[in-house]
Design a protein around this motif. Sequence first.
Motif, mmCIF file in Angstrom:
data_model
loop_
_atom_site.group_PDB
_atom_site.id
_atom_site.type_symbol
_atom_site.label_atom_id
_atom_site.label_comp_id
_atom_site.label_asym_id
_atom_site.label_seq_id
_atom_site.Cartn_x
_atom_site.Cartn_y
_atom_site.Cartn_z
ATOM 1 N N TRP A 55 0.856 -1.182 0.000
ATOM 2 C CA TRP A 55 0.000 0.000 0.000
ATOM 3 C C TRP A 55 0.888 1.226 0.000
ATOM 4 C CZ3 TRP A 55 -3.719 1.354 4.574
ATOM 5 C CH2 TRP A 55 -4.590 2.353 4.173
ATOM 6 N N ALA A 56 0.720 2.084 -0.950
ATOM 7 C CA ALA A 56 1.538 3.288 -1.050
ATOM 8 C C ALA A 56 1.058 4.315 -0.027
ATOM 9 C CB ALA A 56 1.459 3.845 -2.460
ATOM 10 N N ALA A 58 2.572 6.882 1.138
ATOM 11 C CA ALA A 58 2.865 8.249 0.718
ATOM 12 C C ALA A 58 1.768 8.760 -0.216
ATOM 13 C CB ALA A 58 4.219 8.312 0.028
ATOM 14 N N GLN A 59 1.280 7.869 -1.064
ATOM 15 C CA GLN A 59 0.203 8.257 -1.970
ATOM 16 C C GLN A 59 -1.072 8.538 -1.182
ATOM 17 O OE1 GLN A 59 -1.006 5.281 -4.794
ATOM 18 N NE2 GLN A 59 -1.838 6.791 -6.200
ATOM 19 N N LEU A 60 -1.365 7.700 -0.184
ATOM 20 C CA LEU A 60 -2.524 7.931 0.654
ATOM 21 C C LEU A 60 -2.409 9.257 1.394
ATOM 22 C CD1 LEU A 60 -5.191 7.063 1.950
ATOM 23 C CD2 LEU A 60 -3.830 5.892 3.706
ATOM 24 N N GLY A 62 -0.790 11.842 0.453
ATOM 25 C CA GLY A 62 -1.029 12.891 -0.545
ATOM 26 C C GLY A 62 -2.509 13.099 -0.807
ATOM 27 N N PHE A 63 -3.255 11.999 -0.914
ATOM 28 C CA PHE A 63 -4.700 12.112 -1.112
ATOM 29 C C PHE A 63 -5.366 12.804 0.072
ATOM 30 C CE2 PHE A 63 -4.719 8.050 -3.892
ATOM 31 C CZ PHE A 63 -4.345 8.793 -4.995
ATOM 32 N N TYR A 66 -4.608 16.513 0.023
ATOM 33 C CA TYR A 66 -5.391 17.138 -1.048
ATOM 34 C C TYR A 66 -6.840 17.337 -0.631
ATOM 35 C CZ TYR A 66 -8.175 17.353 -5.315
ATOM 36 O OH TYR A 66 -9.096 17.707 -6.260
#
Length: 143
Positions: A55-56, A58-60, A62-63, A66
């Motif tokens: 599970w990313a 860092a991407q979570l 970022g979401f 945002y």
Amino acid sequence: MELGIAHSATTSTGYRAAGRGLNRHRKRQLALRARTTACGRGLFPTPQRVALHSWALAQLAGFLVYKAERAGVPVVFVDPAYTSQTCAACDHVGKRNRVGQGLFICRGCGVVVHADRNASRNLATRGQSVWNAGRESRAPATP
């Protein structure tokens, strides 16, 4: 909010997102990768490595940033070290406080609470401290 493996997220109010569907999706993807690689073992040979790296986060994050900015909600990042071993009620820190995956019993004051909820309260307290420190003026006082 605390991000984890057993529960996708836990808020300081006690809401826990189980993430069962996400875990099923991870297992399906792992099985697909295992069938399509040359050696047949897949990219992550141990279950723990799969859970930690599939599970990313860092991407979570970022979401979340945002969506929070879009809603006008401030976001503060804090160090999560020892939040699962620290009592949110009395600040007693100890490895033995974390009895199991979901149970926290403080050896200092005896409080019993879900482990993720306790950790998320600690994170909320740390976030409040960071937020308040950022709001304090660092300019010298006028004489």
